[in-house]
Motif scaffolding. Sequence first.
Motif, short mmCIF file in Angstrom:
data_model
loop_
_atom_site.label_atom_id
_atom_site.label_comp_id
_atom_site.label_asym_id
_atom_site.label_seq_id
_atom_site.Cartn_x
_atom_site.Cartn_y
_atom_site.Cartn_z
N VAL A 80 0.85 -1.19 0.00
CA VAL A 80 0.00 0.00 0.00
C VAL A 80 0.88 1.24 0.00
O VAL A 80 1.76 1.39 0.86
N THR A 81 0.63 2.12 -0.95
CA THR A 81 1.37 3.38 -1.06
C THR A 81 0.37 4.51 -1.20
O THR A 81 -0.55 4.44 -2.02
N THR A 82 0.55 5.57 -0.38
CA THR A 82 -0.34 6.71 -0.49
C THR A 82 0.47 7.98 -0.71
O THR A 82 1.64 8.06 -0.35
N GLY A 83 -0.17 8.99 -1.28
CA GLY A 83 0.40 10.31 -1.34
C GLY A 83 0.14 11.05 -0.03
O GLY A 83 -0.13 10.43 1.01
N SER A 84 0.19 12.35 -0.06
CA SER A 84 -0.08 13.14 1.13
C SER A 84 -1.58 13.35 1.32
O SER A 84 -2.37 13.21 0.38
N ASP A 85 -1.97 13.64 2.56
CA ASP A 85 -3.36 13.99 2.89
C ASP A 85 -4.36 12.90 2.51
O ASP A 85 -5.45 13.18 2.00
N CYS A 86 -3.99 11.65 2.76
CA CYS A 86 -4.88 10.52 2.46
C CYS A 86 -5.48 9.99 3.75
O CYS A 86 -4.83 9.98 4.81
N THR A 87 -6.73 9.53 3.67
CA THR A 87 -7.42 9.03 4.86
C THR A 87 -8.04 7.67 4.59
O THR A 87 -8.71 7.47 3.57
N VAL A 88 -7.80 6.74 5.52
CA VAL A 88 -8.47 5.44 5.52
C VAL A 88 -9.34 5.44 6.78
O VAL A 88 -8.83 5.32 7.90
N ASN A 89 -10.62 5.60 6.60
CA ASN A 89 -11.52 5.82 7.72
C ASN A 89 -11.90 4.53 8.44
O ASN A 89 -11.57 3.42 7.97
N PRO A 90 -12.58 4.61 9.58
CA PRO A 90 -12.87 3.43 10.38
C PRO A 90 -13.56 2.31 9.61
O PRO A 90 -14.45 2.55 8.80
N TYR A 91 -13.07 1.10 9.85
CA TYR A 91 -13.64 -0.13 9.30
C TYR A 91 -13.43 -0.26 7.78
O TYR A 91 -14.00 -1.16 7.16
N ALA A 92 -12.63 0.60 7.19
CA ALA A 92 -12.31 0.45 5.77
C ALA A 92 -11.31 -0.69 5.59
O ALA A 92 -10.50 -0.99 6.47
N THR A 93 -11.35 -1.32 4.41
CA THR A 93 -10.44 -2.41 4.07
C THR A 93 -9.64 -2.00 2.85
O THR A 93 -10.21 -1.62 1.82
N VAL A 94 -8.32 -2.06 2.97
CA VAL A 94 -7.42 -1.71 1.87
C VAL A 94 -6.42 -2.86 1.73
O VAL A 94 -5.51 -3.00 2.56
N ARG A 95 -6.58 -3.67 0.70
CA ARG A 95 -5.80 -4.90 0.61
C ARG A 95 -5.25 -5.10 -0.79
O ARG A 95 -5.89 -4.73 -1.78
N GLY A 96 -4.08 -5.70 -0.88
CA GLY A 96 -3.48 -6.02 -2.17
C GLY A 96 -2.50 -4.94 -2.59
O GLY A 96 -1.84 -4.29 -1.77
N ARG A 97 -2.38 -4.75 -3.89
CA ARG A 97 -1.45 -3.75 -4.45
C ARG A 97 -2.25 -2.47 -4.70
O ARG A 97 -2.98 -2.37 -5.67
N ILE A 98 -2.09 -1.47 -3.82
CA ILE A 98 -2.91 -0.26 -3.84
C ILE A 98 -1.99 0.95 -3.92
O ILE A 98 -1.05 1.08 -3.13
N VAL A 99 -2.27 1.84 -4.85
CA VAL A 99 -1.54 3.10 -4.98
C VAL A 99 -2.55 4.24 -4.96
O VAL A 99 -3.45 4.30 -5.81
N LEU A 100 -2.40 5.14 -3.99
CA LEU A 100 -3.28 6.30 -3.86
C LEU A 100 -2.48 7.56 -4.17
O LEU A 100 -1.32 7.69 -3.75
N GLY A 101 -3.10 8.51 -4.85
CA GLY A 101 -2.48 9.80 -5.09
C GLY A 101 -2.59 10.69 -3.86
O GLY A 101 -2.77 10.22 -2.73
N ASP A 102 -2.50 11.99 -4.06
CA ASP A 102 -2.65 12.95 -2.96
C ASP A 102 -4.13 13.25 -2.72
O ASP A 102 -4.93 13.32 -3.66
N GLY A 103 -4.47 13.47 -1.45
CA GLY A 103 -5.82 13.92 -1.12
C GLY A 103 -6.91 12.92 -1.40
O GLY A 103 -8.00 13.29 -1.86
N VAL A 104 -6.68 11.64 -1.10
CA VAL A 104 -7.68 10.60 -1.33
C VAL A 104 -8.41 10.33 -0.02
O VAL A 104 -7.80 10.10 1.03
N ARG A 105 -9.74 10.33 -0.05
CA ARG A 105 -10.57 10.04 1.11
C ARG A 105 -11.29 8.72 0.88
O ARG A 105 -12.04 8.57 -0.09
N ILE A 106 -11.07 7.76 1.79
CA ILE A 106 -11.73 6.45 1.71
C ILE A 106 -12.71 6.37 2.87
O ILE A 106 -12.31 6.35 4.04
N GLY A 107 -14.00 6.32 2.55
CA GLY A 107 -15.04 6.37 3.57
C GLY A 107 -15.10 5.12 4.43
O GLY A 107 -14.57 4.05 4.08
#
Length: 593
Positions: A80-107
Amino acid sequence: MDSESALDDSYFDHCPWDFDGRASAAQRDAQAAHQKLLTDGGASIGPRCFVSPAAGVFTDTLRLGENSYVAGHAYVTGRVTTGSDCTVNPYATVRGRIVLGDGVRIGAHSSLLGFNHGFAPGRPVHRQPLTSRGITVGDDVWIGSNVVVLDGVTIGDHCVVGAGAVVTKDLPPWSVAAGNPARRLRDRRESGPARRDSGPLRGTAEAGGALGDAVARFADLARAQAGDLLARAWDAGAGRYRDRPGAPPTVRAHCDAVEIADLLLGTPPPQLSAAEHVERLRALQDPAEGMVPELAEDGSPGVLPARAADGWIDDGAAEYHVLSVGYALDLLGSRFAHPVRTVERMTAGQLVARLDALPWRTRAWSAGAWVDCWATGAHHNLGLGAGAGEPGTLEALFGWLGTRVDPWTGMWGRAASPAGGRLQLVNGYYRLTRGSFAQFGLPLPYAERVVDTVLGHGGDPRWFAAGRQNACNVLDVAHPLWLVGRQSGHRAAEARVWAGEQLAYALGEWRDGSGFGFGPPGEDGTGPGREPGLQGTEMWLAIVWLLADLVGVADRLGYRPRGVHRPEAARSPVPGPTARPASALQAPVDNTL
């Protein structure tokens, strides 16, 4: 309750956005210790980040950009790789090969699943192999609560994905999407619904915006100046076309003039009547061999070299003339006077032997160009009622191609060297598929791997930084992206971004009254260079259409290529064993090229 804070530790598990401003000194020390455990295990965590101890973080690779957080009860595994200002909120699932840019909000309660199980019959699911293509999310993206994003998806910059959506396909930038499966509802910059034009990248604001307007202005300018640039290339003394003033007359220049006039004027070039154009081009064909040699220095018809042992004529110019002359005659409502004899007399065994001997490892472009020539000769011969080689030879071509394609790249051959990168590989792919799969209307094998390879090459600044592009290199990325985009939406948003950048550059390269220059010479010094001429103009006009169609603004051009660079198949699929779906062309595989 911590004596130094009015907020319990569990508060930050669920409201991590408050940690930086409201945590006590003791809570900050505890968070630093927790992050050290993660970084000691190989993670990289930027400044002002928060990772809840209540989150399940079991990653092979973790890279958090600054000001990012992982809330309590989130489940994070894989790479898992994220840019700046990224959020993984409560109970979210982030699995595998994941690339996030800047300013990504995951509900909350959303899942990004960058892997998948096989489920073929005959084996329990828990024993099936796992696959992982990964998920890529661009900058400034809001993924609402209870969203599911499946493996292989790319979400472009500035997208909003509504709560409860199931995202199964790529979303282009600025999409507002919702539903199961998710569909694009509108452009985020528009107040109304998206247009439903055809094509995988349609319905964007640019279709009616600045880029679309620029495309329309360019097309009007090119049409207004088409007569001048054709006249500029006409050598009245020799009665023939040359690429540009000072260059010698060539067969290709005449064909390029026909293609340009057809695109921009809808008529033959005005220097000759249609009948005169046809007569001159047909007269260039050698009746014994069916190929067209290059003109001699005095402008008279040239002479072909001797046949090779298998009956082929090894002459690069004559091989390309199978394409250029054949299609110029087609645009003029005519065809070759004679079959391409070198194709007509070839047996399946001779064809396979020549395919095996082509320089796939060192000069994939040359190998692909030969396939393009042979298959195009077969196409022209079928139009004349002649043979596409002896019986079974055309089927042998597609059988050979179907079993020699590399499933990891979707290509034929190998990259020649680190210094050359994927240039030969991708350029050879364009030539090969143009004359074979595209011309005969057959699906491409491993379309998604093709996109990966081509986009990887398209990001190489040696060939695609501003000012370094030439027509050959841009065409050889644009056409595969367009072609396989008919089969798969894989990474379509990235393809659209690349096409938009190249389109904006190309529109600025038009020279008043003289058209386009080809661009810097290729790695082997080939190509006519930066000076405007017929070859550069003919190629870039087709490239502009391909790029514009990838972006979604091709309708603003008012033209569509019909010759060598036509987007549609020129012939129905080959009958018999080759007229199969792409999956049938993917096994068995011989990777000895």
